[in-house]
Scaffold this active site. Sequence first.
Site, short mmCIF file in Angstrom:
data_model
loop_
_atom_site.label_atom_id
_atom_site.label_comp_id
_atom_site.label_asym_id
_atom_site.label_seq_id
_atom_site.Cartn_x
_atom_site.Cartn_y
_atom_site.Cartn_z
N CYS A 50 2.78 17.16 1.18
CA CYS A 50 2.90 15.70 1.28
C CYS A 50 1.77 15.02 0.51
O CYS A 50 0.60 15.30 0.75
CB CYS A 50 2.85 15.28 2.74
SG CYS A 50 2.65 13.50 2.96
N CYS A 53 -0.72 13.11 2.99
CA CYS A 53 -1.53 13.79 4.00
C CYS A 53 -2.99 13.93 3.52
O CYS A 53 -3.25 13.99 2.33
CB CYS A 53 -0.94 15.17 4.30
SG CYS A 53 0.34 15.16 5.57
N HIS A 113 1.19 13.45 9.89
CA HIS A 113 2.41 13.44 9.10
C HIS A 113 3.67 13.24 9.96
O HIS A 113 4.67 12.71 9.50
CB HIS A 113 2.51 14.75 8.31
CG HIS A 113 3.67 14.81 7.37
ND1 HIS A 113 3.67 14.19 6.15
CD2 HIS A 113 4.89 15.39 7.49
CE1 HIS A 113 4.83 14.42 5.54
NE2 HIS A 113 5.60 15.14 6.34
N ASN A 154 8.34 0.02 4.56
CA ASN A 154 9.71 0.40 4.30
C ASN A 154 9.87 1.78 4.93
O ASN A 154 9.22 2.72 4.51
CB ASN A 154 9.90 0.47 2.79
CG ASN A 154 11.34 0.49 2.40
OD1 ASN A 154 12.17 -0.11 3.08
ND2 ASN A 154 11.64 1.18 1.32
N SER A 162 10.56 7.20 0.27
CA SER A 162 10.53 8.53 -0.31
C SER A 162 9.75 9.54 0.54
O SER A 162 9.84 10.73 0.30
CB SER A 162 9.92 8.45 -1.71
OG SER A 162 8.62 7.87 -1.64
N HIS A 165 5.82 10.39 5.89
CA HIS A 165 4.45 10.18 6.38
C HIS A 165 4.28 8.68 6.67
O HIS A 165 4.62 7.86 5.83
CB HIS A 165 3.45 10.65 5.31
CG HIS A 165 2.05 10.74 5.85
ND1 HIS A 165 1.40 11.94 6.00
CD2 HIS A 165 1.22 9.78 6.30
CE1 HIS A 165 0.20 11.71 6.52
NE2 HIS A 165 0.07 10.41 6.70
N HIS A 167 3.45 5.17 6.56
CA HIS A 167 2.70 4.36 5.60
C HIS A 167 3.41 3.06 5.32
O HIS A 167 4.62 2.94 5.53
CB HIS A 167 2.52 5.13 4.28
CG HIS A 167 3.80 5.28 3.50
ND1 HIS A 167 4.78 6.19 3.85
CD2 HIS A 167 4.27 4.62 2.42
CE1 HIS A 167 5.79 6.10 2.99
NE2 HIS A 167 5.52 5.14 2.12
N GLN A 169 2.98 -0.64 2.54
CA GLN A 169 2.49 -1.02 1.22
C GLN A 169 1.98 -2.45 1.25
O GLN A 169 2.30 -3.22 2.15
CB GLN A 169 3.61 -0.91 0.19
CG GLN A 169 4.16 0.50 0.03
CD GLN A 169 5.04 0.63 -1.20
OE1 GLN A 169 4.70 0.13 -2.27
NE2 GLN A 169 6.18 1.29 -1.06
#
Length: 345
Positions: A50, A53, A113, A154, A162, A165, A167, A169
Amino acid sequence: MVNIFKAPHRRLNPLTNEWLLVSPQRTERPWQGQIEKTVEEYRPAYDPGCYLCPGNARAGDNRNPDYEGPFVFDNDFPALLPGSESAEDRTHPLFQSQSERGICRVVCFSPRHDWTLAHMPVPDIRRVVDVWAEQTADLAEQFEWMRYVQVFENKGAMMGCSNPHPHGQIWATEHLPREIDKEDKAQRAFYEARGRTMVAEILGEERRRTERLVYENAHWTIIVPFWAVWPFEVMLIANRPVQMIEELDDTEREALADALSALTIRYDNLFQTSFPYSMGFHQAPVNTGEQPHWHLHAHFYPPLLRSATVKKHMVGYEMLATPQRDITAEAAAARLRERAGERYA
Ligand code: H2U
Ligand code: ZN
């Protein structure tokens, strides 16, 4: 008079001045569309493959540090560039263009993760709130030309995300993005006419009516808006009319973390799946002076309609004419209220 729980009708979104078609009489129609299979995939706490990670390699020669809390980096494939080189501005009224500068960052919520916001302890989510606040303030200060900082997440392969993990933006731009521009104009007009924020007025009405309330704590209220387009769309609203995440005090930040946890757990419980969505905060434009018409809130737009696999498609009439929904906002709110408690399994 039409009964809005039985008859087709339109509803107006006052934040964008856009209409929505609601067809509650259709909720019992048979479903013969696509049924996808769900595979509850196993995820390890750390995935050596990943790129988000701790300690792992990213694009180029970049490598993540061994981070323990939230971790922010500049997107290696940014959609915007801060450079001074500007594109040619086209001024023909029918073929207008403007150059756009900006910054794109990625915010890892946790080193774990296998987690999402719905798994994270509230104090860990609180650290993400602090990062959102800090990032907004830093970007505004570092780039005087910056006008808007969009914090968003998202989530889920269904949304084209995609990497599982956890996250989000941040995209920060020189101009107000389209949705912000609409909300800015509508909120300003309301504030000038009424002397209080439109969102405060919505909040007051929703708390009085209660039928669209999903969750509330001392500082935040979650509703399915009257004009929601997505089946389980919600708005998360700061009870105090602050304009920026960074203005939130300590208890309001803790309460925001609590509300994010409560909501994402309800979402996961609804269809017993890691619930996909796009969410983001709407805060006031930066480097723009006083903007008392802005009232901090977040929108969650989840695609799912009736199960872990059956999503709403924004197609046909919705692309050509206007968005439409069957299940009412009130019915959606009731279903989300029922899903309180621990995250399933
Ligand atoms: P999404 O899956 O939400 O799009 O987020 C992944 C982001 O991470 C995406 O914007 C960036 C992609 O550009 N990324 C990097 O910055 N470095 C990498 O090594 C891979 C992906
Ligand atoms: Zn990972």
